[in-house]
Design a protein around this motif. Sequence first.
Motif, short mmCIF file in Angstrom:
data_model
loop_
_atom_site.label_atom_id
_atom_site.label_comp_id
_atom_site.label_asym_id
_atom_site.label_seq_id
_atom_site.Cartn_x
_atom_site.Cartn_y
_atom_site.Cartn_z
N ASP A 181 26.38 6.85 -3.55
CA ASP A 181 27.78 7.51 -3.20
C ASP A 181 28.52 8.46 -4.37
OD1 ASP A 181 27.70 6.47 -0.78
OD2 ASP A 181 29.27 4.86 -1.17
N GLN A 182 28.28 7.70 -5.66
CA GLN A 182 28.52 8.57 -6.79
C GLN A 182 27.80 9.59 -7.16
OE1 GLN A 182 28.41 6.18 -10.41
NE2 GLN A 182 28.71 8.11 -11.66
N ALA A 183 26.43 9.58 -6.59
CA ALA A 183 25.54 10.82 -7.03
C ALA A 183 25.86 11.92 -5.90
CB ALA A 183 24.04 10.27 -6.71
N VAL A 184 25.97 11.62 -4.73
CA VAL A 184 26.39 12.54 -3.55
C VAL A 184 27.69 13.30 -4.11
CG1 VAL A 184 27.31 12.70 -1.26
CG2 VAL A 184 25.45 11.20 -1.86
N ASN B 116 21.14 17.51 3.05
CA ASN B 116 20.54 16.86 2.08
C ASN B 116 20.93 17.27 0.69
OD1 ASN B 116 18.99 15.23 0.17
ND2 ASN B 116 17.10 15.52 1.07
N VAL B 117 21.93 16.40 0.12
CA VAL B 117 22.68 17.03 -1.50
C VAL B 117 21.53 16.68 -2.47
CG1 VAL B 117 23.89 14.84 -1.94
CG2 VAL B 117 24.82 17.22 -2.33
N PHE B 118 20.56 16.05 -2.12
CA PHE B 118 19.52 15.46 -3.35
C PHE B 118 18.32 16.66 -3.43
CE2 PHE B 118 21.58 11.49 -2.11
CZ PHE B 118 21.98 11.11 -3.38
N GLU B 119 18.29 17.68 -2.59
CA GLU B 119 17.29 18.65 -2.83
C GLU B 119 17.76 20.20 -2.80
OE1 GLU B 119 13.74 18.33 -2.75
OE2 GLU B 119 13.93 16.33 -2.57
N LYS C 128 18.54 8.87 -6.39
CA LYS C 128 19.63 8.29 -5.84
C LYS C 128 20.29 7.71 -6.88
CE LYS C 128 18.22 8.66 -1.55
NZ LYS C 128 18.53 10.12 -0.89
N ASP C 129 20.02 7.49 -8.10
CA ASP C 129 20.90 7.13 -9.22
C ASP C 129 21.27 8.14 -10.07
OD1 ASP C 129 18.21 7.09 -10.13
OD2 ASP C 129 18.18 5.20 -11.11
N TYR C 130 21.07 9.50 -9.80
CA TYR C 130 21.78 10.52 -10.67
C TYR C 130 23.24 10.34 -10.88
CZ TYR C 130 23.27 15.44 -11.72
OH TYR C 130 23.41 16.36 -12.28
N PRO C 131 23.60 10.48 -11.94
CA PRO C 131 23.27 11.25 -13.05
C PRO C 131 22.50 10.08 -14.18
CG PRO C 131 25.53 10.63 -13.54
CD PRO C 131 25.20 10.12 -11.99
N ASN C 132 22.39 8.77 -13.66
CA ASN C 132 21.88 8.08 -14.85
C ASN C 132 20.21 8.32 -14.85
OD1 ASN C 132 24.08 6.58 -15.21
ND2 ASN C 132 23.84 5.37 -13.40
N LYS C 133 19.65 9.06 -14.29
CA LYS C 133 18.27 9.47 -14.19
C LYS C 133 18.02 10.82 -13.97
CE LYS C 133 15.80 5.53 -14.60
NZ LYS C 133 16.21 4.33 -14.85
N PRO C 134 17.18 11.64 -14.50
CA PRO C 134 17.09 13.19 -14.35
C PRO C 134 16.42 13.43 -12.97
CG PRO C 134 15.24 12.39 -15.74
CD PRO C 134 16.17 11.15 -15.40
#
Length: 166
Positions: free
Chosen positions: A3-6, A33-36, A62-68
Motif C-alpha cells: 500500500d505504501q509503494a502504491v 498497474n502502478v508497478f509497471e 512490491k516493497d518499493y522504496p526499500n528495494k530498487p
Amino acid sequence: MSDQAVLLLRKQLKELSRNPIEGFSAGLVDDCNVFEWSVTIMGPPDTIYEGGFFTAHMTFPKDYPNKPPGVRFVSEMWHPNVYADGRVCISILHSPGDDPHGYEDASERWSPVQTVETIVLSIISMLSDPNDESPANIDAAKEWREDYPAFKKRVARCVRKSVDDM
C-alpha cells in the motif's frame, strides 16, 4: 508494504505529470498497474545519443522504496552499462547495502530516497558518460575503448531506429 509503494508511486507519477522534467517522459504501461512504468528518454544533447527517443520499462517491486526497480530498455540500445537484453546496470539500481563483489560503496547503491526522477536522470547521465570500468555489456565497452568510430556508428543506428519506432 505494498500500500505504501502504491501511494508513493502514484504521488511520483502525479508530480511528474504536473511538473515534467526536461529529457524524459514517464507514464504507466497499463493504467491498472502502478508497478509497471514506461519511460521515454530523449538522447542527451551533445552526445552520440542526441536525437534518439529511447523507451525503457521500469518494474517496481512490491516493497518499493526499500528495494530498487528494474529498468530495461525496450528500444535497441548499445552502451557499456546496458546488458544485451536491455537491462540497465548502474549503481543506484543495485540492492542496498554492501556490494558482495566490493566494487561499490554502500552509499552508491539503492537508497529509499531515490525517485523515478533521480533514477531516470542517472540513466541520462550514464548515456552521457559511460562507465567502462565495470561494464554490463563487455562487447560495447571494448568497442567504446578500442574502436570508438565503430561504436559511434552502431549508436547512430540505434538513434535512427528509435526515431523510426516512434
